[in-house]
Scaffold this motif. Sequence first.
Motif, PDB file in Angstrom:
ATOM      1  N   MET A   1      -7.808   5.935 -20.280  1.00 14.81           N
ATOM      2  CA  MET A   1      -6.717   4.985 -20.240  1.00 14.81           C
ATOM      3  C   MET A   1      -6.575   4.468 -18.813  1.00 14.81           C
ATOM      4  O   MET A   1      -6.444   5.241 -17.875  1.00 14.81           O
ATOM      5  N   THR A   2      -6.586   3.196 -18.650  1.00 13.05           N
ATOM      6  CA  THR A   2      -6.419   2.592 -17.334  1.00 13.05           C
ATOM      7  C   THR A   2      -4.943   2.583 -16.986  1.00 13.05           C
ATOM      8  O   THR A   2      -4.104   2.208 -17.792  1.00 13.05           O
ATOM      9  N   ARG A   3      -4.637   3.008 -15.773  1.00 13.32           N
ATOM     10  CA  ARG A   3      -3.256   2.960 -15.326  1.00 13.32           C
ATOM     11  C   ARG A   3      -3.197   2.451 -13.904  1.00 13.32           C
ATOM     12  O   ARG A   3      -4.139   2.590 -13.148  1.00 13.32           O
ATOM     13  N   VAL A   4      -2.075   1.899 -13.590  1.00 11.57           N
ATOM     14  CA  VAL A   4      -1.841   1.411 -12.240  1.00 11.57           C
ATOM     15  C   VAL A   4      -0.998   2.451 -11.508  1.00 11.57           C
ATOM     16  O   VAL A   4       0.064   2.845 -11.990  1.00 11.57           O
ATOM     17  N   VAL A   5      -1.491   2.888 -10.374  1.00 11.44           N
ATOM     18  CA  VAL A   5      -0.739   3.827  -9.545  1.00 11.44           C
ATOM     19  C   VAL A   5       0.036   2.997  -8.528  1.00 11.44           C
ATOM     20  O   VAL A   5      -0.555   2.223  -7.776  1.00 11.44           O
ATOM     21  N   PRO A   6       1.358   3.139  -8.531  1.00 10.85           N
ATOM     22  CA  PRO A   6       2.179   2.336  -7.610  1.00 10.85           C
ATOM     23  C   PRO A   6       1.795   2.570  -6.146  1.00 10.85           C
ATOM     24  O   PRO A   6       1.389   3.668  -5.756  1.00 10.85           O
ATOM     25  N   ASN A   7       1.946   1.526  -5.331  1.00  7.93           N
ATOM     26  CA  ASN A   7       1.625   1.617  -3.904  1.00  7.93           C
ATOM     27  C   ASN A   7       2.419   2.699  -3.199  1.00  7.93           C
ATOM     28  O   ASN A   7       1.927   3.324  -2.259  1.00  7.93           O
ATOM     29  N   SER A   8       3.658   2.942  -3.653  1.00  6.66           N
ATOM     30  CA  SER A   8       4.480   3.977  -3.013  1.00  6.66           C
ATOM     31  C   SER A   8       3.839   5.356  -3.156  1.00  6.66           C
ATOM     32  O   SER A   8       3.886   6.173  -2.235  1.00  6.66           O
ATOM     33  N   ILE A   9       3.215   5.621  -4.300  1.00  6.22           N
ATOM     34  CA  ILE A   9       2.529   6.900  -4.500  1.00  6.22           C
ATOM     35  C   ILE A   9       1.243   6.942  -3.684  1.00  6.22           C
ATOM     36  O   ILE A   9       0.942   7.946  -3.025  1.00  6.22           O
ATOM     37  N   LEU A  10       0.495   5.854  -3.694  1.00  9.48           N
ATOM     38  CA  LEU A  10      -0.741   5.796  -2.909  1.00  9.48           C
ATOM     39  C   LEU A  10      -0.464   6.022  -1.427  1.00  9.48           C
ATOM     40  O   LEU A  10      -1.189   6.756  -0.747  1.00  9.48           O
ATOM     41  N   SER A  11       0.595   5.429  -0.916  1.00 12.73           N
ATOM     42  CA  SER A  11       0.966   5.609   0.496  1.00 12.73           C
ATOM     43  C   SER A  11       1.348   7.056   0.772  1.00 12.73           C
ATOM     44  O   SER A  11       0.940   7.634   1.774  1.00 12.73           O
ATOM     45  N   ALA A  12       2.142   7.640  -0.117  1.00 14.89           N
ATOM     46  CA  ALA A  12       2.596   9.022   0.073  1.00 14.89           C
ATOM     47  C   ALA A  12       1.440  10.017   0.032  1.00 14.89           C
ATOM     48  O   ALA A  12       1.494  11.067   0.674  1.00 14.89           O
ATOM     49  N   LEU A  13       0.393   9.695  -0.717  1.00 15.74           N
ATOM     50  CA  LEU A  13      -0.760  10.605  -0.812  1.00 15.74           C
ATOM     51  C   LEU A  13      -1.505  10.741   0.515  1.00 15.74           C
ATOM     52  O   LEU A  13      -2.265  11.693   0.699  1.00 15.74           O
ATOM     53  N   SER A  14      -1.281   9.824   1.443  1.00 13.82           N
ATOM     54  CA  SER A  14      -1.931   9.932   2.747  1.00 13.82           C
ATOM     55  C   SER A  14      -1.157  10.846   3.699  1.00 13.82           C
ATOM     56  O   SER A  14      -1.626  11.147   4.794  1.00 13.82           O
ATOM     57  N   ASN A  15       0.031  11.300   3.291  1.00 21.30           N
ATOM     58  CA  ASN A  15       0.813  12.232   4.113  1.00 21.30           C
ATOM     59  C   ASN A  15       0.099  13.575   4.209  1.00 21.30           C
ATOM     60  O   ASN A  15      -0.677  13.937   3.324  1.00 21.30           O
ATOM     61  N   SER A  16       0.387  14.333   5.257  1.00 21.74           N
ATOM     62  CA  SER A  16      -0.260  15.632   5.429  1.00 21.74           C
ATOM     63  C   SER A  16       0.191  16.641   4.366  1.00 21.74           C
ATOM     64  O   SER A  16      -0.545  17.556   4.022  1.00 21.74           O
ATOM     65  N   GLU A  17       1.397  16.475   3.841  1.00 23.20           N
ATOM     66  CA  GLU A  17       1.896  17.349   2.772  1.00 23.20           C
ATOM     67  C   GLU A  17       2.521  16.500   1.673  1.00 23.20           C
ATOM     68  O   GLU A  17       3.252  15.557   1.953  1.00 23.20           O
ATOM     69  N   VAL A  18       2.205  16.850   0.432  1.00 20.10           N
ATOM     70  CA  VAL A  18       2.814  16.188  -0.719  1.00 20.10           C
ATOM     71  C   VAL A  18       3.283  17.250  -1.699  1.00 20.10           C
ATOM     72  O   VAL A  18       2.746  18.347  -1.739  1.00 20.10           O
TER      73      VAL A  18
END
Length: 161
Positions: free
Chosen positions: A1-18
């Motif tokens: 299933m194709t889904r769109v991951v919101p930019n806010s989540i993509l940005s947060a994934l670059s943090n050192s801790e999630v």
Amino acid sequence: MTRVVPNSILSALSNSEVEPFYAVDLAFQSGALRLWTGFGTKTINSATYTGTGTLLTIDGLEEAGDLSARGTNLTLSGLSSTVLTYALTEEYQGRLVTIYWGLNGVTDVVEVFSGYMDQMTIVDDADSATVKLTVESRLITLEHQHTIVFLIGFLACKINQ
């Protein structure tokens, strides 16, 4: 299933801790039961979810590259009487289940599964109750519809002969 991951989540994934979490929306007839894998309450898509901590587990959640119907299992342990009442009194089969994935500190979530409640198993011992719910993918309806169309076509051929 194709889904769109919101930019806010993509940005947060670059943090050192999630801090990832899952949220489950169980659409029982008498009302939705909304749970998430954290503590306290959480608002997701304008709805309030109750934290379960480590009491909610999700097994078998996987992606399929084809249109095969893959199900999953939800297990709730150490249950309150409210959740146990749903399990014992509600007509649950065929009711909608939606599972979301998100990150603490980010408002957006991603729908990772949508399906229907199938079988519920209850284990009640002296200390606590555990409910295991088998959930079938929404794609399972495609398999059922093909069977019905095939049977209708087969019967139409038999009648016309």
